[in-house]
Design a protein around this motif. Structure first.
Motif, PDB file in Angstrom:
ATOM      1  N   CYS A 107       0.884  -1.438  -0.095  1.00 51.30           N
ATOM      2  CA  CYS A 107      -0.176  -0.020  -0.111  1.00 51.30           C
ATOM      3  C   CYS A 107       0.807   1.144  -0.108  1.00 51.30           C
ATOM      4  O   CYS A 107       0.500   2.232  -0.777  1.00 51.30           O
ATOM      5  CB  CYS A 107      -0.908   0.160   1.211  1.00 51.30           C
ATOM      6  SG  CYS A 107      -2.133  -1.124   1.291  1.00 51.30           S
ATOM      7  N   ALA A 108       1.967   1.256   0.803  1.00 51.39           N
ATOM      8  CA  ALA A 108       2.817   2.480   0.670  1.00 51.39           C
ATOM      9  C   ALA A 108       3.562   2.735  -0.644  1.00 51.39           C
ATOM     10  O   ALA A 108       3.575   3.897  -0.947  1.00 51.39           O
ATOM     11  CB  ALA A 108       3.943   2.119   1.872  1.00 51.39           C
ATOM     12  N   HIS A 109       3.917   1.506  -1.264  1.00 52.73           N
ATOM     13  CA  HIS A 109       4.242   1.836  -2.596  1.00 52.73           C
ATOM     14  C   HIS A 109       3.349   2.141  -3.598  1.00 52.73           C
ATOM     15  O   HIS A 109       3.517   2.974  -4.363  1.00 52.73           O
ATOM     16  CB  HIS A 109       4.853   0.495  -3.234  1.00 52.73           C
ATOM     17  CG  HIS A 109       5.477   0.561  -4.472  1.00 52.73           C
ATOM     18  ND1 HIS A 109       6.594   1.231  -4.718  1.00 52.73           N
ATOM     19  CD2 HIS A 109       5.183  -0.321  -5.543  1.00 52.73           C
ATOM     20  CE1 HIS A 109       7.084   1.081  -6.075  1.00 52.73           C
ATOM     21  NE2 HIS A 109       6.134   0.274  -6.555  1.00 52.73           N
ATOM     22  N   GLY A 110       2.032   1.489  -3.602  1.00 55.62           N
ATOM     23  CA  GLY A 110       1.000   1.977  -4.190  1.00 55.62           C
ATOM     24  C   GLY A 110       0.446   3.795  -4.097  1.00 55.62           C
ATOM     25  O   GLY A 110       0.412   4.382  -4.904  1.00 55.62           O
ATOM     26  N   ARG A 111       0.627   3.881  -2.705  1.00 59.38           N
ATOM     27  CA  ARG A 111       0.344   5.517  -2.496  1.00 59.38           C
ATOM     28  C   ARG A 111       1.535   6.195  -2.970  1.00 59.38           C
ATOM     29  O   ARG A 111       0.985   7.229  -3.554  1.00 59.38           O
ATOM     30  CB  ARG A 111       0.223   5.583  -1.117  1.00 59.38           C
ATOM     31  CG  ARG A 111      -0.005   7.141  -0.622  1.00 59.38           C
ATOM     32  CD  ARG A 111       0.093   7.426   0.870  1.00 59.38           C
ATOM     33  NE  ARG A 111      -0.412   8.690   1.243  1.00 59.38           N
ATOM     34  CZ  ARG A 111       0.106   9.196   2.505  1.00 59.38           C
ATOM     35  NH1 ARG A 111       1.035   8.418   3.219  1.00 59.38           N
ATOM     36  NH2 ARG A 111       0.053  10.382   2.638  1.00 59.38           N
ATOM     37  N   ALA A 112       2.574   5.981  -3.103  1.00 57.11           N
ATOM     38  CA  ALA A 112       3.751   6.622  -3.580  1.00 57.11           C
ATOM     39  C   ALA A 112       3.704   6.524  -4.995  1.00 57.11           C
ATOM     40  O   ALA A 112       3.991   7.706  -6.024  1.00 57.11           O
ATOM     41  CB  ALA A 112       5.118   6.143  -3.373  1.00 57.11           C
ATOM     42  N   LEU A 113       2.870   5.594  -5.792  1.00 54.52           N
ATOM     43  CA  LEU A 113       2.538   5.849  -7.106  1.00 54.52           C
ATOM     44  C   LEU A 113       1.506   6.574  -7.710  1.00 54.52           C
ATOM     45  O   LEU A 113       1.274   6.858  -8.985  1.00 54.52           O
ATOM     46  CB  LEU A 113       2.512   4.514  -7.727  1.00 54.52           C
ATOM     47  CG  LEU A 113       3.691   3.475  -8.022  1.00 54.52           C
ATOM     48  CD1 LEU A 113       3.334   2.012  -8.251  1.00 54.52           C
ATOM     49  CD2 LEU A 113       4.797   3.936  -8.748  1.00 54.52           C
ATOM     50  N   GLY A 114       0.747   6.932  -6.938  1.00 50.50           N
ATOM     51  CA  GLY A 114      -0.379   7.944  -6.969  1.00 50.50           C
ATOM     52  C   GLY A 114      -1.611   7.163  -6.865  1.00 50.50           C
ATOM     53  O   GLY A 114      -2.797   7.762  -6.984  1.00 50.50           O
ATOM     54  N   PHE A 115      -1.871   5.942  -6.180  1.00 45.31           N
ATOM     55  CA  PHE A 115      -3.144   5.360  -6.090  1.00 45.31           C
ATOM     56  C   PHE A 115      -3.778   5.955  -4.750  1.00 45.31           C
ATOM     57  O   PHE A 115      -3.094   6.713  -4.009  1.00 45.31           O
ATOM     58  CB  PHE A 115      -2.938   3.725  -5.952  1.00 45.31           C
ATOM     59  CG  PHE A 115      -2.707   2.986  -7.000  1.00 45.31           C
ATOM     60  CD1 PHE A 115      -3.785   2.245  -7.756  1.00 45.31           C
ATOM     61  CD2 PHE A 115      -1.430   2.949  -7.489  1.00 45.31           C
ATOM     62  CE1 PHE A 115      -3.565   1.930  -9.017  1.00 45.31           C
ATOM     63  CE2 PHE A 115      -1.209   2.278  -8.735  1.00 45.31           C
ATOM     64  CZ  PHE A 115      -2.060   1.588  -9.455  1.00 45.31           C
ATOM     65  N   LEU A 116      -4.996   5.793  -4.796  1.00 46.54           N
ATOM     66  CA  LEU A 116      -5.791   6.094  -3.403  1.00 46.54           C
ATOM     67  C   LEU A 116      -6.679   5.279  -2.921  1.00 46.54           C
ATOM     68  O   LEU A 116      -7.808   5.170  -3.700  1.00 46.54           O
ATOM     69  CB  LEU A 116      -6.433   7.457  -3.748  1.00 46.54           C
ATOM     70  CG  LEU A 116      -7.330   8.050  -2.573  1.00 46.54           C
ATOM     71  CD1 LEU A 116      -6.281   8.668  -1.392  1.00 46.54           C
ATOM     72  CD2 LEU A 116      -8.207   9.419  -3.113  1.00 46.54           C
TER      73      LEU A 116
END
Length: 269
Positions: free
Chosen positions: A193-202
């Protein structure tokens, strides 16, 4: 709880009404009743009937339904305009003509598209703009991983970034991350999730209620992020226009907008 945007989306199999009822009480921001992968083909008729019965009345949380396929006109007709249905999730889309056909049948119901093939990822922006009923796009990572022969998450970084850029270019909300299939691996879920957040997911879809608090914590801003956003908003209010903060951070309209998004998420609780 008030939400600036949904962060948790919990899947529940449509042929198990008791599980759906538990999902509705789980605290998830959105419940997704699944008529596709979670339901055996010979149970999909029952799943559709049970789902239509449930959604014949409004529900306490927003409910989406994942269709069995983009070609299942019977399911679309049975679900469209039901008072408990908020949106349809359309799997395995590849053609704008399919989206426009579904939109006509769905009678204005918002559509969330799942891009699950290399072709769909290549066409991400075209699919996102195929019809005004499209309210969001996201990846179906299990199918995409299998098609591309991806062995670990690093191979998904480009498709993930592609769908984030396509969504924003189409004026849609940031995409929601695909599910983390190992319900016991909460540490791995948090890191992903932390990586996804860094990529711009919400936010992220889940397959078990125990995943929900991990997802929410990962996507909510930290106290340090909140403090930094408040400093930006305060400085911008006192000195309109671009400026530099004492710590060297440059503040302009884009930075202020990002700070407002951070505070909106922080105010969920």
């Amino acid at each position: 709880m008030t939400t600036a945007a949904p962060l948790t989306w919990l899947y529940a199999p449509g042929d198990r009404p008791a599980v759906v009822q538990k999902a509705l009480k789980s605290g998830a921001d959105v419940v997704v009743i699944d008529l596709e992968d979670a339901v055996a083909p010979d149970r999909r008729g029952y799943a559709l009937d049970a789902t239509a019965d449930l959604l014949s009345s409004p529900q306490p949380v927003p409910v989406h339904v994942r269709l069995p396929s983009p070609h299942d006109t019977a399911a679309i007709a049975a679900l469209a305009a039901l008072p408990g249905l908020v949106a349809l999730r359309v799997p395995k889309v590849t053609h704008g003509t399919d989206i426009r056909r579904i939109a006509r049948l769905a009678l204005g119901t918002p559509l969330y598209l799942l891009l699950e093939s290399a072709l769909a990822v290549e066409r991400a922006h075209a699919l996102a703009t195929a019809h005004p009923a499209v309210a969001g796009i996201g990846l179906g990572e299990a199918d995409l991983r299998a098609e591309l022969g991806i062995r670990d998450d690093r191979g998904l970084d480009w498709p993930r970034s592609r769908v984030v850029v396509a969504a924003r270019a189409a004026g849609l909300p940031p995409p929601v991350q695909s599910v983390h299939p190992d319900i016991h691996d909460l540490e791995g879920l948090a890191a992903s999730c932390a990586h996804g957040r860094a990529l711009g997911f919400l936010g992220r879809a889940a397959v078990h209620p125990r995943q929900l608090p991990v997802i929410e914590r990962a996507y909510l801003p930290s106290p340090e992020e909140v403090a930094a956003a408040e400093e930006v908003i305060g400085a911008a209010a006192a000195h309109p226009g671009a400026l530099a903060l004492p710590d060297g951070r440059f503040v302009d309209a884009a930075v202020v907008a990002a700070a407002r998004r951070t505070l909106a998420l922080a105010h969920r609780a």
